[in-house]
Design an enzyme around this catalytic site. Structure first.
Site, PDB file in Angstrom:
ATOM      1  N   LYS A  69     -12.782 -24.796 -13.935  1.00 22.57           N
ATOM      2  CA  LYS A  69     -12.042 -26.022 -13.633  1.00 22.57           C
ATOM      3  C   LYS A  69     -11.557 -26.630 -14.946  1.00 22.57           C
ATOM      4  O   LYS A  69     -12.354 -27.045 -15.774  1.00 22.57           O
ATOM      5  CB  LYS A  69     -12.926 -27.003 -12.877  1.00 22.57           C
ATOM      6  CG  LYS A  69     -12.238 -28.282 -12.429  1.00 22.57           C
ATOM      7  CD  LYS A  69     -13.204 -29.162 -11.642  1.00 22.57           C
ATOM      8  CE  LYS A  69     -12.529 -30.417 -11.123  1.00 22.57           C
ATOM      9  NZ  LYS A  69     -12.096 -31.303 -12.240  1.00 22.57           N
ATOM     10  N   ASP A 107      -9.743 -29.231 -17.575  1.00 22.32           N
ATOM     11  CA  ASP A 107      -9.616 -30.680 -17.748  1.00 22.32           C
ATOM     12  C   ASP A 107      -8.193 -30.980 -18.196  1.00 22.32           C
ATOM     13  O   ASP A 107      -7.928 -31.265 -19.368  1.00 22.32           O
ATOM     14  CB  ASP A 107     -10.625 -31.161 -18.791  1.00 22.32           C
ATOM     15  CG  ASP A 107     -10.750 -32.675 -18.814  1.00 22.32           C
ATOM     16  OD1 ASP A 107     -10.281 -33.323 -17.859  1.00 22.32           O
ATOM     17  OD2 ASP A 107     -11.322 -33.208 -19.779  1.00 22.32           O
ATOM     18  N   GLU A 144     -15.421 -28.339 -17.642  1.00 20.08           N
ATOM     19  CA  GLU A 144     -15.464 -29.354 -16.597  1.00 20.08           C
ATOM     20  C   GLU A 144     -16.307 -28.954 -15.392  1.00 20.08           C
ATOM     21  O   GLU A 144     -16.952 -29.770 -14.768  1.00 20.08           O
ATOM     22  CB  GLU A 144     -14.043 -29.636 -16.102  1.00 20.08           C
ATOM     23  CG  GLU A 144     -13.295 -30.682 -16.867  1.00 20.08           C
ATOM     24  CD  GLU A 144     -13.904 -32.066 -16.676  1.00 20.08           C
ATOM     25  OE1 GLU A 144     -13.735 -32.674 -15.609  1.00 20.08           O
ATOM     26  OE2 GLU A 144     -14.551 -32.529 -17.613  1.00 20.08           O
TER      27      GLU A 144
END
Length: 313
Positions: free
Chosen positions: A19, A21, A166
């Site tokens: 994931k 950022d 993240e």
């Protein structure tokens, strides 16, 4: 397609992606031109002119890509704080800013390929198309991160946490792409929970120069009846530049009365009109109480009227 917040599924029969950022975006490449859209459909091509270099990375192709616009820190990790130096949106940055804070596009899905809509194809087929897209070994503006296969989401989450990332997004291998929907086919598992909330007030920073810097923010979300409810104070996660920039952005929004339905009895707060949205990381939320262990992640180009209270623990 948007991911649903959840816990790591069990087993290994899924793809796990890092994931990033960054800022969610869609890239349209057609007839040698690149158009960049934000998550809400705003044309932000002027904000990120270097992404025009994607055409050199994919050759004479017509595609629509989904992914994240990212600015990397010194360790090569996406940094949303760094990316914010390229804002406000709709502004063409100067050459010095582009050189000092370059961005790239992390593509994680493909929606159209050479005139063909591939959203009904399974994830694995779309990934094959995406992996075969680039015609150069390495591009300065386009990255196609490899998904993790054959690992449990929990193990993948531990690995990305160790590298300061993240979180992860877990994707079903046979899932189609549903534009605009928040789908259970994609499960996002952040290291810390985060949520988009409306800024409804602020406190000045202490010490010399505090009158021109934000010390902390008062944030709010809408409950099930639509009322805007203050639920937390956010005082960490800001650079000094961000504190000054936020202070300048909030001054024209000052108002004399609280824009929330619940009573806020905290000395020193300065209320503002609910027009800006912040992403806030937090450890826990209990209904009727404020968020615990909050941290500012950055402003988001979202609609303040659509910010919601988090799900209580």
């Amino acid at each position: 397609m948007l991911a649903t917040l959840g816990t790591p599924p069990q087993g290994t029969g899924r793809a796990v992606e890092v994931k990033a950022d960054g800022q969610r975006g869609t890239i349209v490449v057609a007839d040698g031109a690149v158009t960049v859209f934000s998550r809400n459909g705003t044309d932000v091509t002027r904000t990120f002119p270097e992404l025009a270099g994607i055409t050199a990375a994919i050759g004479d192709r017509r595609v629509v890509l989904d992914g994240e616009i990212v600015a990397l820190d010194a360790q090569g990790r996406p940094s949303f704080t760094r990316l914010q130096r390229r804002w406000p949106q709709q502004r063409r940055p100067g050459a010095d800013l582009v050189r000092s804070v370059p961005v790239r596009f992390w593509a994680f899905d493909i929606l159209h390929a050479d005139g063909n809509d591939v959203t009904e194809q399974p994830y694995t087929r779309r990934r094959d198309l995406l992996d075969d897209l680039t015609v150069v070994d390495k591009s300065r503006v386009l990255t196609v991160p490899r998904p993790m296969l054959g690992v449990t989401p929990s193990d993948a989450l531990d690995a990305v946490a160790a590298h300061g990332m993240e979180g992860v997004v877990v994707k079903e291998l046979d899932s189609p792409y549903r534009p605009g929907e928040r789908s259970p086919y994609w499960i996002k598992v952040p290291i810390r929970a985060s949520i988009e909330l409306t800024i409804v007030g602020y406190w000045n920073a202490g010490g010399p120069g505090g009158r021109t810097r934000v010390g902390s923010l008062l944030v709010a979300g809408h409950d099930q009846t639509g009322d805007l409810m203050a639920i937390g104070q956010v005082g960490t996660g800001f650079s000094d530049l961000t504190r000054r920039t936020l202070h300048a952005q909030l001054q024209p929004l000052r108002c004399s009365t609280a824009p929330v339905a619940n009573h806020v009895d905290v000395p020193g707060v300065r209320f503002v009109q609910p027009q800006l949205v912040a992403e806030v990381a937090y450890r826990e939320y209990v209904a009727g109480r404020w968020l615990r262990h909050t941290s500012f992640k950055g402003l988001r180009p979202s609609n303040p009227s659509q910010t919601l209270l988090p799900t209580p623990a």
